[in-house]
Motif scaffolding. Structure first.
Motif, PDB file in Angstrom:
ATOM      1  N   GLN A  50       0.855  -1.186   0.000  1.00  0.00           N
ATOM      2  CA  GLN A  50       0.000   0.000   0.000  1.00  0.00           C
ATOM      3  C   GLN A  50       0.896   1.243   0.000  1.00  0.00           C
ATOM      4  OE1 GLN A  50      -3.616   2.191   2.513  1.00  0.00           O
ATOM      5  NE2 GLN A  50      -2.752   0.303   3.274  1.00  0.00           N
ATOM      6  N   VAL A  51       0.795   2.039  -1.056  1.00  0.00           N
ATOM      7  CA  VAL A  51       1.583   3.263  -1.188  1.00  0.00           C
ATOM      8  C   VAL A  51       0.640   4.446  -1.018  1.00  0.00           C
ATOM      9  CG1 VAL A  51       3.080   4.640  -2.671  1.00  0.00           C
ATOM     10  CG2 VAL A  51       3.193   2.132  -2.771  1.00  0.00           C
ATOM     11  N   ILE A  52       0.881   5.244  -0.006  1.00  0.00           N
ATOM     12  CA  ILE A  52      -0.007   6.378   0.263  1.00  0.00           C
ATOM     13  C   ILE A  52       0.794   7.673   0.335  1.00  0.00           C
ATOM     14  CG2 ILE A  52      -1.627   4.899   1.513  1.00  0.00           C
ATOM     15  CD1 ILE A  52      -0.622   6.263   4.108  1.00  0.00           C
ATOM     16  N   GLY A  53       0.077   8.783   0.263  1.00  0.00           N
ATOM     17  CA  GLY A  53       0.714  10.085   0.375  1.00  0.00           C
ATOM     18  C   GLY A  53      -0.130  11.143  -0.296  1.00  0.00           C
ATOM     19  N   GLY A  58       4.736  11.962  -5.065  1.00  0.00           N
ATOM     20  CA  GLY A  58       5.609  11.075  -5.844  1.00  0.00           C
ATOM     21  C   GLY A  58       5.117   9.655  -6.005  1.00  0.00           C
ATOM     22  N   LYS A  59       3.847   9.382  -5.690  1.00  0.00           N
ATOM     23  CA  LYS A  59       3.335   8.010  -5.810  1.00  0.00           C
ATOM     24  C   LYS A  59       3.413   7.508  -7.254  1.00  0.00           C
ATOM     25  CE  LYS A  59      -0.766   8.928  -4.089  1.00  0.00           C
ATOM     26  NZ  LYS A  59      -0.595  10.375  -3.776  1.00  0.00           N
ATOM     27  N   ALA A 147      -3.188   5.265  -2.708  1.00  0.00           N
ATOM     28  CA  ALA A 147      -4.248   6.142  -2.210  1.00  0.00           C
ATOM     29  C   ALA A 147      -3.614   7.349  -1.528  1.00  0.00           C
ATOM     30  CB  ALA A 147      -5.146   5.398  -1.230  1.00  0.00           C
ATOM     31  N   ASN A 148      -4.423   8.368  -1.288  1.00  0.00           N
ATOM     32  CA  ASN A 148      -3.929   9.536  -0.561  1.00  0.00           C
ATOM     33  C   ASN A 148      -3.824   9.254   0.938  1.00  0.00           C
ATOM     34  OD1 ASN A 148      -3.824  10.949  -2.950  1.00  0.00           O
ATOM     35  ND2 ASN A 148      -5.782  11.990  -2.638  1.00  0.00           N
ATOM     36  N   GLN A 149      -4.773   8.472   1.454  1.00  0.00           N
ATOM     37  CA  GLN A 149      -4.822   8.147   2.874  1.00  0.00           C
ATOM     38  C   GLN A 149      -4.876   6.626   3.043  1.00  0.00           C
ATOM     39  OE1 GLN A 149      -4.558  10.455   5.238  1.00  0.00           O
ATOM     40  NE2 GLN A 149      -4.531  12.113   3.719  1.00  0.00           N
ATOM     41  N   PRO A 150      -4.499   6.110   4.223  1.00  0.00           N
ATOM     42  CA  PRO A 150      -4.612   4.663   4.450  1.00  0.00           C
ATOM     43  C   PRO A 150      -6.034   4.176   4.226  1.00  0.00           C
ATOM     44  CG  PRO A 150      -3.356   5.709   6.209  1.00  0.00           C
ATOM     45  CD  PRO A 150      -3.926   6.820   5.380  1.00  0.00           C
ATOM     46  N   LEU A 166       4.590   7.961   1.804  1.00  0.00           N
ATOM     47  CA  LEU A 166       5.522   8.943   1.261  1.00  0.00           C
ATOM     48  C   LEU A 166       5.322  10.330   1.864  1.00  0.00           C
ATOM     49  CD1 LEU A 166       5.524   7.923  -2.518  1.00  0.00           C
ATOM     50  CD2 LEU A 166       7.088   7.205  -0.699  1.00  0.00           C
ATOM     51  N   SER A 167       4.257  10.513   2.657  1.00  0.00           N
ATOM     52  CA  SER A 167       3.998  11.805   3.300  1.00  0.00           C
ATOM     53  C   SER A 167       4.270  11.765   4.796  1.00  0.00           C
ATOM     54  CB  SER A 167       2.538  12.235   3.072  1.00  0.00           C
ATOM     55  OG  SER A 167       2.316  12.582   1.726  1.00  0.00           O
ATOM     56  N   ALA A 168       4.866  10.697   5.273  1.00  0.00           N
ATOM     57  CA  ALA A 168       5.138  10.581   6.707  1.00  0.00           C
ATOM     58  C   ALA A 168       6.040  11.719   7.170  1.00  0.00           C
ATOM     59  CB  ALA A 168       5.792   9.232   7.011  1.00  0.00           C
ATOM     60  N   THR A 169       5.925  12.079   8.442  1.00  0.00           N
ATOM     61  CA  THR A 169       6.696  13.206   8.971  1.00  0.00           C
ATOM     62  C   THR A 169       8.200  12.969   8.861  1.00  0.00           C
ATOM     63  OG1 THR A 169       6.495  12.245  11.198  1.00  0.00           O
ATOM     64  CG2 THR A 169       4.884  13.926  10.559  1.00  0.00           C
TER      65      THR A 169
END
Length: 273
Positions: A50-53, A58-59, A147-150, A166-169
């Protein structure tokens, strides 16, 4: 082709400069995905990715790059825009391809994510025709959900996934421009897929050999609160990271950073909600 030659051909250093250890995790999963059917046959499972961000993080760049590595035409499939029979047909026809399912189109149609559970293990599904007939079909590929969110799904589904946010702090800050990897020549990059395909026995036999030890290490480190399924997923990923680092002569520092991301997944599994 020697490791450093292969690294140069696929512009790995630029890839790592853009995506950091999360990119290594995704690439290691992608390497395993080329042999997903055999891994499921050997170990009765291969995790979903699962790739989110957020938009623009950059997904698409990540997945387009990875698809070039095995010569796969970019393929997006919106689960919400297909019937259950249509979704089953897509997975059955995928053969050994990676199927990328998109879930950020704002559709009001819902998806029963539990439909995906069989794709994690044996990969067998029941395909029903309009005439009421049915046949058993087998998914031989691997599944990415972006997805944008989980996903809002059951624990039974989320526990079958490796999450790359990819958007993690603490996400890596890109140190090169996107076109450093975005214009990678697909015909040259496919050397990676060829090498991985030729290394099937090496990859799968090492997974078989080292998996019990990695599972044991995770269980001892994280205790009985760690679910058996998460321990298996994370053990597979740690082994795949090690094999990828061996294949490409990736630095130990980057290898350990990628491993830490997997240990973080295991740790989060032990926290009660």
């Amino acid at each position: 082709m020697q490791p450093n030659e292969l690294k140069a051909v696929i512009r790995f250093n630029d890839f790592a400069a853009y995506f950091g250890p999360r990119g290594v995790v995704a690439m290691a999963w992608w390497m395993g995905a080329i042999h997903a059917a055999r891994i499921r046959n050997d170990q009765n499972s291969f995790p979903f990715l699962q790739v989110i961000g957020d938009a623009g993080v950059g997904k698409t760049l990540l997945l387009d790059y990875l698809q070039k590595l095995n010569g796969q035409t970019p393929y997006g499939h919106s689960l919400a825009h297909a019937t259950p029979a249509g979704r089953t047909r897509t997975f059955a026809c995928a053969r050994q391809r990676v199927v990328i399912c998109e879930n950020y189109d704002g559709s009001e149609r819902t998806v029963d994510w539990d439909e995906l559970k069989p794709l994690y293990s044996a990969g067998s599904m029941l395909l029903r025709s309009g005439a009421g007939e049915s046949e058993q079909v087998t998914f031989r590929g691997a599944l990415v959900i972006t997805a944008n969110q989980p996903l809002e799904c059951s624990e039974a589904v989320s526990s079958r996934m490796i999450l790359v946010d990819l958007s993690a702090t603490d996400a890596h800050t890109p140190r090169v421009r996107p076109d450093a990897i975005g214009d990678l020549d697909a015909s040259e990059a496919s050397a990676f897929g060829i090498k991985v395909a030729q290394s099937e026995d090496w990859i799968c036999s090492n997974l078989q050999a080292f998996l019990p030890a990695y599972q044991g290490q995770l269980t001892r480190k994280h205790g009985v609160s760690l679910s058996a399924r998460t321990a298996l997923n994370c053990a597979q990923m740690i082994c795949l990271i090690d094999l990828l680092c061996n294949l490409l002569s990736i630095s130990q520092e980057l290898q350990l950073e990628a491993r830490k991301l997997i240990h973080d997944i295991a740790f989060l599994d032990t926290i009660p909600y």
